[in-house]
Design an enzyme around this catalytic site. Structure first.
Site, mmCIF file in Angstrom:
data_model
loop_
_atom_site.group_PDB
_atom_site.id
_atom_site.type_symbol
_atom_site.label_atom_id
_atom_site.label_comp_id
_atom_site.label_asym_id
_atom_site.label_seq_id
_atom_site.Cartn_x
_atom_site.Cartn_y
_atom_site.Cartn_z
ATOM 1 N N THR A 156 49.315 44.793 34.739
ATOM 2 C CA THR A 156 50.304 44.974 36.123
ATOM 3 C C THR A 156 50.158 43.969 35.967
ATOM 4 O O THR A 156 49.757 42.896 36.009
ATOM 5 C CB THR A 156 49.730 46.011 36.245
ATOM 6 N N VAL A 187 41.269 40.127 38.345
ATOM 7 C CA VAL A 187 42.403 39.623 39.807
ATOM 8 C C VAL A 187 42.989 38.758 39.205
ATOM 9 O O VAL A 187 42.835 37.671 38.400
ATOM 10 C CB VAL A 187 40.951 39.685 40.663
ATOM 11 N N LYS A 188 44.785 39.298 39.032
ATOM 12 C CA LYS A 188 45.443 38.024 38.463
ATOM 13 C C LYS A 188 45.709 37.760 39.591
ATOM 14 O O LYS A 188 45.874 37.612 41.101
ATOM 15 C CB LYS A 188 46.924 39.056 37.952
ATOM 16 N N VAL A 189 46.117 36.428 39.267
ATOM 17 C CA VAL A 189 46.144 35.191 40.732
ATOM 18 C C VAL A 189 47.610 33.784 39.866
ATOM 19 O O VAL A 189 47.043 33.647 38.699
ATOM 20 C CB VAL A 189 45.109 34.340 40.790
#
Ligand code: E4P
Length: 243
Positions: free
Chosen positions: A54, A109-111
């Site tokens: 997402t 965790v998208k960073v």
């Protein structure tokens, strides 16, 4: 003799496992790139969805809270579910990342790829939190993401194609670099626009491709399959009552 030679068998087995890893023989994974829960349920039912990505834009389209939607997705798909931090400040990224990771064991965790993002990845990785470095547009960025310990790296190939650069060339470079040094970071081909992107990614040995639901729908379709099924059923109808 089997028992006597057991250590040899064990060494052979270990070598095979290592060779498979080096040859990248774990199956390619297919992710959905959407936050639409109905689409996720529909394609998850096919049994071939390995994870979901997402981003803030996709969440905004749905008009629900990030936490609520990510938790819902985790109930439908048992695999990596990427949830993106929405800050450029390191402390805030860490705060959000740590909170996301508590929602479910499958949350990645998208960073974003920048200096703060790299530091966040390094720290979160040390804490045992899985990460996905996003908005990657060059091989040098992918190299840094891997060195920071990212679990996944997301090169955006469609957006490169959009500006007349070769997105697939970037995948080729990253796959080669990671192979050269046996980096554990997995290549997640993102911003895909059509089925050929998925096939080309598979030919290059990319670990994962994420795609909008419309592309997953296109992967299964072929007009000759449809006409073939219709013909078989019509022909069977003619003889199904013959004794
Ligand atoms: C990946 O994780 C991103 O959410 C996505 O692939 C971006 O794709 P787009 O370029 O179609 O927005």
């Amino acid at each position: 003799p089997y028992l006597k030679n057991q250590p040899i068998y064990f060494v052979i087995l270990l070598k095979r496992v290592r060779m498979n890893k080096a040859n990248n023989q774990s199956p390619m994974q297919l992710f959905l790139d959407t936050a639409n829960i109905e689409d996720i349920k529909k394609y998850a039912a096919w049994g071939i969805v390995d994870g979901v990505t997402t981003n803030p834009t996709l969440i905004a389209k749905e008009g629900v809270s990030l936490e609520k939607r990510i938790k819902e997705i985790c109930k439908v798909v048992n695999g990596p579910i990427s949830s993106e931090v929405v800050s450029n400040d390191l402390d805030e990224m860490l705060k959000q990342g740590r909170a996301y990771a508590k929602w479910h064991r499958n949350v990645y965790v998208k960073v974003p790829m920048n200096a703060e993002g790299l530091q966040a990845v390094k720290i979160l990785t040390k804490e045992g939190i899985k990460t996905n470095v996003t908005l990657v547009f060059s091989a040098s960025q992918a190299l840094l993401a891997a060195k920071a310990g990212a679990t996944l790296v997301s090169p955006f190939i469609g957006r490169l194609d959009d500006i007349a650069q070769d997105g697939m060339k970037l995948i080729e470079e990253i796959v080669q670099i990671y192979k050269n040094y046996n980096f554990k970071t997995k290549v997640l081909v993102a911003s895909t626009r059509h089925p050929r992107h998925i096939i080309e990614a598979a030919k290059l040995g990319a670990d994962i491709a994420t795609m909008p639901p419309e592309i997953m729908a296109k992967l299964i379709q072929h007009p000759l399959t449809d006409s073939g099924i219709t013909k078989f059923l019509q022909d069977w109808d003619k003889v199904k009552n013959v004794q």
